[in-house]
Design a protein around this motif. Structure first.
Motif, PDB file in Angstrom:
ATOM      1  N   LYS A  42       0.833  -1.206   0.000  1.00  0.00           N
ATOM      2  CA  LYS A  42       0.000   0.000   0.000  1.00  0.00           C
ATOM      3  C   LYS A  42       0.867   1.255   0.000  1.00  0.00           C
ATOM      4  O   LYS A  42       0.579   2.223  -0.708  1.00  0.00           O
ATOM      5  N   LEU A  45       2.363   1.729  -3.446  1.00  0.00           N
ATOM      6  CA  LEU A  45       1.339   2.196  -4.374  1.00  0.00           C
ATOM      7  C   LEU A  45       1.047   3.676  -4.163  1.00  0.00           C
ATOM      8  O   LEU A  45       0.941   4.442  -5.137  1.00  0.00           O
ATOM      9  N   GLU A  46       0.942   4.110  -2.920  1.00  0.00           N
ATOM     10  CA  GLU A  46       0.687   5.520  -2.646  1.00  0.00           C
ATOM     11  C   GLU A  46       1.863   6.394  -3.082  1.00  0.00           C
ATOM     12  O   GLU A  46       1.668   7.491  -3.604  1.00  0.00           O
ATOM     13  N   THR A  47       3.079   5.915  -2.904  1.00  0.00           N
ATOM     14  CA  THR A  47       4.260   6.651  -3.357  1.00  0.00           C
ATOM     15  C   THR A  47       4.256   6.783  -4.875  1.00  0.00           C
ATOM     16  O   THR A  47       4.532   7.853  -5.417  1.00  0.00           O
ATOM     17  N   ALA A  48       3.927   5.695  -5.570  1.00  0.00           N
ATOM     18  CA  ALA A  48       3.871   5.728  -7.033  1.00  0.00           C
ATOM     19  C   ALA A  48       2.778   6.684  -7.512  1.00  0.00           C
ATOM     20  O   ALA A  48       2.990   7.441  -8.477  1.00  0.00           O
ATOM     21  N   LEU A  49       1.635   6.680  -6.865  1.00  0.00           N
ATOM     22  CA  LEU A  49       0.547   7.583  -7.260  1.00  0.00           C
ATOM     23  C   LEU A  49       0.917   9.041  -7.012  1.00  0.00           C
ATOM     24  O   LEU A  49       0.578   9.921  -7.820  1.00  0.00           O
ATOM     25  N   ALA A  50       1.616   9.309  -5.925  1.00  0.00           N
ATOM     26  CA  ALA A  50       2.071  10.680  -5.661  1.00  0.00           C
ATOM     27  C   ALA A  50       3.064  11.123  -6.730  1.00  0.00           C
ATOM     28  O   ALA A  50       3.029  12.273  -7.194  1.00  0.00           O
ATOM     29  N   GLU A  51       3.942  10.229  -7.146  1.00  0.00           N
ATOM     30  CA  GLU A  51       4.910  10.544  -8.204  1.00  0.00           C
ATOM     31  C   GLU A  51       4.193  10.798  -9.532  1.00  0.00           C
ATOM     32  O   GLU A  51       4.565  11.706 -10.280  1.00  0.00           O
ATOM     33  N   VAL A  52       3.183  10.034  -9.823  1.00  0.00           N
ATOM     34  CA  VAL A  52       2.396  10.243 -11.045  1.00  0.00           C
ATOM     35  C   VAL A  52       1.727  11.609 -11.011  1.00  0.00           C
ATOM     36  O   VAL A  52       1.728  12.336 -12.021  1.00  0.00           O
ATOM     37  N   ASP A  53       1.150  11.984  -9.885  1.00  0.00           N
ATOM     38  CA  ASP A  53       0.530  13.302  -9.765  1.00  0.00           C
ATOM     39  C   ASP A  53       1.556  14.408  -9.978  1.00  0.00           C
ATOM     40  O   ASP A  53       1.283  15.406 -10.660  1.00  0.00           O
ATOM     41  N   GLU A  56       2.391  14.604 -13.674  1.00  0.00           N
ATOM     42  CA  GLU A  56       1.289  15.224 -14.420  1.00  0.00           C
ATOM     43  C   GLU A  56       1.324  16.740 -14.268  1.00  0.00           C
ATOM     44  O   GLU A  56       1.094  17.476 -15.238  1.00  0.00           O
TER      45      GLU A  56
END
Length: 80
Positions: A42, A45-53, A56
């Motif tokens: 988890k 996944l949260e680290t990867a999503l923050a990097e994606v944001d 972007e």
């Protein structure tokens, strides 16, 4: 003979009924506990999503700069 039956009958009952039920229930509980993501997964996944944001946001910023400097850059990229 009676002492042999005294040990044999409970052993057959245990191996025939109790042991399979025990194993099935054990693996069902293992499957349910492993069904979700672990804490480490988890967090990753949260680290990867923050990097994606973050990426972007950078892309939007770069597009804004390109729009200001070269208004037709999108059309030029489509032609190439």
């Amino acid at each position: 003979m009676s002492s042999l039956v005294f040990f044999f009958v409970p052993a057959v009952i245990f191996v025939g009924l109790v042991l399979p039920l025990w194993l099935v229930l054990h693996y069902i509980s293992k499957w349910r506990s492993a069904k979700g993501l672990s804490g480490e997964d988890k967090q990753a996944l949260e680290t990867a999503l923050a990097e994606v944001d973050h990426l972007e946001d950078r892309l939007r910023t770069l597009e804004t700069i390109l729009d200001a400097d070269h208004p037709n850059w999108r059309d030029e990229q489509a032609v190439k």
